[in-house]
Design a protein around this motif. Structure first.
Motif, PDB file in Angstrom:
ATOM      1  N   ILE A 197      -7.025   9.382   0.188  1.00 47.25           N
ATOM      2  CA  ILE A 197      -5.581   9.296   1.345  1.00 47.25           C
ATOM      3  C   ILE A 197      -4.227   8.914  -0.382  1.00 47.25           C
ATOM      4  CG2 ILE A 197      -4.228   8.477   2.822  1.00 47.25           C
ATOM      5  CD1 ILE A 197      -6.459   8.150   4.389  1.00 47.25           C
ATOM      6  N   ILE A 198      -3.297   9.488  -0.339  1.00 43.89           N
ATOM      7  CA  ILE A 198      -3.143   9.329  -1.040  1.00 43.89           C
ATOM      8  C   ILE A 198      -1.347   8.820  -0.824  1.00 43.89           C
ATOM      9  CG2 ILE A 198      -1.800  10.191  -4.085  1.00 43.89           C
ATOM     10  CD1 ILE A 198      -3.739  12.203  -3.966  1.00 43.89           C
ATOM     11  N   MET A 199      -0.653   8.325  -1.408  1.00 45.54           N
ATOM     12  CA  MET A 199       0.492   7.795  -0.569  1.00 45.54           C
ATOM     13  C   MET A 199       1.697   6.834  -1.880  1.00 45.54           C
ATOM     14  SD  MET A 199      -0.051   4.915   1.063  1.00 45.54           S
ATOM     15  CE  MET A 199      -2.135   5.349   1.103  1.00 45.54           C
ATOM     16  N   GLY A 200       2.694   6.808  -1.803  1.00 47.74           N
ATOM     17  CA  GLY A 200       3.579   5.733  -3.169  1.00 47.74           C
ATOM     18  C   GLY A 200       3.939   4.919  -2.438  1.00 47.74           C
ATOM     19  N   ARG A 201       4.102   3.747  -3.517  1.00 41.84           N
ATOM     20  CA  ARG A 201       4.108   2.041  -3.785  1.00 41.84           C
ATOM     21  C   ARG A 201       4.755   1.983  -1.530  1.00 41.84           C
ATOM     22  NH1 ARG A 201       7.940  -1.228  -3.606  1.00 41.84           N
ATOM     23  NH2 ARG A 201       8.457  -0.673  -5.586  1.00 41.84           N
ATOM     24  N   LYS A 202       5.698   2.340  -2.086  1.00 42.93           N
ATOM     25  CA  LYS A 202       6.533   1.928  -0.987  1.00 42.93           C
ATOM     26  C   LYS A 202       6.122   2.308   0.704  1.00 42.93           C
ATOM     27  CE  LYS A 202      11.147   1.865  -3.759  1.00 42.93           C
ATOM     28  NZ  LYS A 202      12.207   2.531  -3.563  1.00 42.93           N
ATOM     29  N   THR A 203       5.655   3.900   0.227  1.00 42.57           N
ATOM     30  CA  THR A 203       4.561   4.203   1.774  1.00 42.57           C
ATOM     31  C   THR A 203       3.501   3.124   1.956  1.00 42.57           C
ATOM     32  OG1 THR A 203       5.266   6.588   1.383  1.00 42.57           O
ATOM     33  CG2 THR A 203       3.527   5.706   2.597  1.00 42.57           C
ATOM     34  N   TYR A 204       3.075   2.957   1.056  1.00 39.82           N
ATOM     35  CA  TYR A 204       1.609   1.616   0.525  1.00 39.82           C
ATOM     36  C   TYR A 204       2.335   0.327   1.414  1.00 39.82           C
ATOM     37  CZ  TYR A 204      -1.360  -1.643  -0.167  1.00 39.82           C
ATOM     38  OH  TYR A 204      -1.607  -3.353  -0.055  1.00 39.82           O
ATOM     39  N   GLU A 205       3.677  -0.204   0.698  1.00 38.09           N
ATOM     40  CA  GLU A 205       4.012  -1.089   1.360  1.00 38.09           C
ATOM     41  C   GLU A 205       4.422  -1.272   2.818  1.00 38.09           C
ATOM     42  OE1 GLU A 205       4.649  -4.436  -0.108  1.00 38.09           O
ATOM     43  OE2 GLU A 205       4.853  -3.551  -2.588  1.00 38.09           O
ATOM     44  N   ALA A 206       5.003  -0.015   3.209  1.00 39.16           N
ATOM     45  CA  ALA A 206       5.364  -0.659   4.471  1.00 39.16           C
ATOM     46  C   ALA A 206       4.018  -0.042   5.649  1.00 39.16           C
ATOM     47  CB  ALA A 206       6.664   1.598   5.557  1.00 39.16           C
ATOM     48  N   ALA A 207       3.225   0.439   4.760  1.00 46.08           N
ATOM     49  CA  ALA A 207       2.045   0.792   6.208  1.00 46.08           C
ATOM     50  C   ALA A 207       1.042  -0.127   5.760  1.00 46.08           C
ATOM     51  CB  ALA A 207       1.629   1.811   6.294  1.00 46.08           C
ATOM     52  N   LYS A 208       1.066  -1.424   5.078  1.00 44.70           N
ATOM     53  CA  LYS A 208      -0.365  -2.147   4.149  1.00 44.70           C
ATOM     54  C   LYS A 208      -0.917  -2.723   5.879  1.00 44.70           C
ATOM     55  CE  LYS A 208       2.936  -5.442   2.330  1.00 44.70           C
ATOM     56  NZ  LYS A 208       3.156  -6.099   0.755  1.00 44.70           N
ATOM     57  N   ASN A 209       0.015  -3.611   6.569  1.00 49.39           N
ATOM     58  CA  ASN A 209       0.047  -4.213   7.740  1.00 49.39           C
ATOM     59  C   ASN A 209      -1.417  -3.746   8.213  1.00 49.39           C
ATOM     60  OD1 ASN A 209       0.567  -6.502   6.079  1.00 49.39           O
ATOM     61  ND2 ASN A 209       2.796  -6.198   7.335  1.00 49.39           N
ATOM     62  N   MET A 210      -0.856  -2.197   8.956  1.00 48.26           N
ATOM     63  CA  MET A 210      -1.959  -1.124   9.750  1.00 48.26           C
ATOM     64  C   MET A 210      -3.179  -0.412   9.031  1.00 48.26           C
ATOM     65  SD  MET A 210       0.776   0.688  11.741  1.00 48.26           S
ATOM     66  CE  MET A 210       2.000   0.770   9.683  1.00 48.26           C
ATOM     67  N   ILE A 211      -3.075  -0.610   7.800  1.00 46.33           N
ATOM     68  CA  ILE A 211      -4.369  -0.042   6.573  1.00 46.33           C
ATOM     69  C   ILE A 211      -5.689  -0.654   7.094  1.00 46.33           C
ATOM     70  CG2 ILE A 211      -5.281   0.913   4.345  1.00 46.33           C
ATOM     71  CD1 ILE A 211      -2.596   1.623   4.159  1.00 46.33           C
ATOM     72  N   LYS A 212      -6.990   0.154   7.422  1.00 46.52           N
ATOM     73  CA  LYS A 212      -8.126  -1.102   8.179  1.00 46.52           C
ATOM     74  C   LYS A 212      -8.966   0.440   7.056  1.00 46.52           C
ATOM     75  CE  LYS A 212      -7.618  -1.705  12.497  1.00 46.52           C
ATOM     76  NZ  LYS A 212      -7.272  -0.190  13.545  1.00 46.52           N
TER      77      LYS A 212
END
Ligand code: NAP
Length: 175
Positions: free
Chosen positions: A45-60
């Motif tokens: 799964i590939i994403m931009g850094r800002k998407t990572y920041e937005a989603a990081k709390n949900m990532i398992k």
């Protein structure tokens, strides 16, 4: 490598509700379920850094599932890296794809945001767009792509109605 770009958008093409990066605040339960399944099924799964920041709390994070975060400056994120599971990179996209292919990945899921989508589309690295269209008009927010001159032709492969409100999952081939 087959690259699928998966995004959810309002009918007026917004991928965030105004300046709020939390997707769960406006997308349908059905899209959230579909997207969770998509993440389950894809191991790269590939994403931009800002998407990572937005989603990081949900990532398992789990073994066997590699997430790549694109950033111009990976150093400040090095302490968050998990070998084989979470990587921060500034590798040029084509080199990154080559490396992933060499690692044995045949498929990858690109999950935004607009900046990274534009980069990958410009470099002809995306094979399909799987776009969930929510029956909403948001007026203001991020786009599917950044403000850049693109001219990408799509061919509809199929569509599915996800709920009674008319949330549509549209699958396009990028020509
Ligand atoms: N509706 C949806 O389906 C959906 C999906 C994903 C995201 N989103 C939303 O979209 C927003 C984020 O989108 P965005 O367009 O602002 O940001 P983004 O595409 O997620 O990330 C942009 C960042 O990626 C890095 N980057 C860009 N080009 C690069 C390159 N060539 N090499 C290395 N790194 C590069 C840079 O990180 P650095 O600044 O660290 O250098 C840049 O700031 C969030 O609010 C998120 O919630 C919506």
């Amino acid at each position: 490598m087959k690259m699928i770009l998966a995004m959810v958008s309002s009918v007026d093409g917004k991928t965030t509700r105004w300046n709020n990066s939390d997707l769960h605040s406006w997308t349908s339960k059905e899209d959230q379920e579909y997207f969770s399944k998509l993440i389950e099924e894809n191991n790269c799964i590939i994403m931009g850094r800002k998407t990572y920041e937005a989603a990081k709390n949900m990532i398992k994070h789990r073994s066997g599932k590699l997430r790549i975060v694109l950033t111009g400056n990976p150093k400040p994120f090095n302490h968050l890296s998990i070998p084989g599971q979470l990587e921060f990179t500034n590798k040029p996209s084509k080199k990154l794809i080559k490396r992933l292919e060499d690692m044995g990945y045949a498929n990858a899921l690109l999950v935004g945001g607009a900046t990274v989508n534009t980069l990958f589309l410009k470099e002809n690295l995306v094979d399909e767009l799987w776009l969930t269209l929510e029956p909403k008009i948001l007026g203001n927010g991020n786009g599917l792509v950044g403000e850049s001159e693109l001219d990408v032709n799509l061919q509809l492969l199929g569509f599915e109605k996800l709920n009674n409100s008319g949330t549509l999952l549209l699958k396009y081939k990028i020509i």
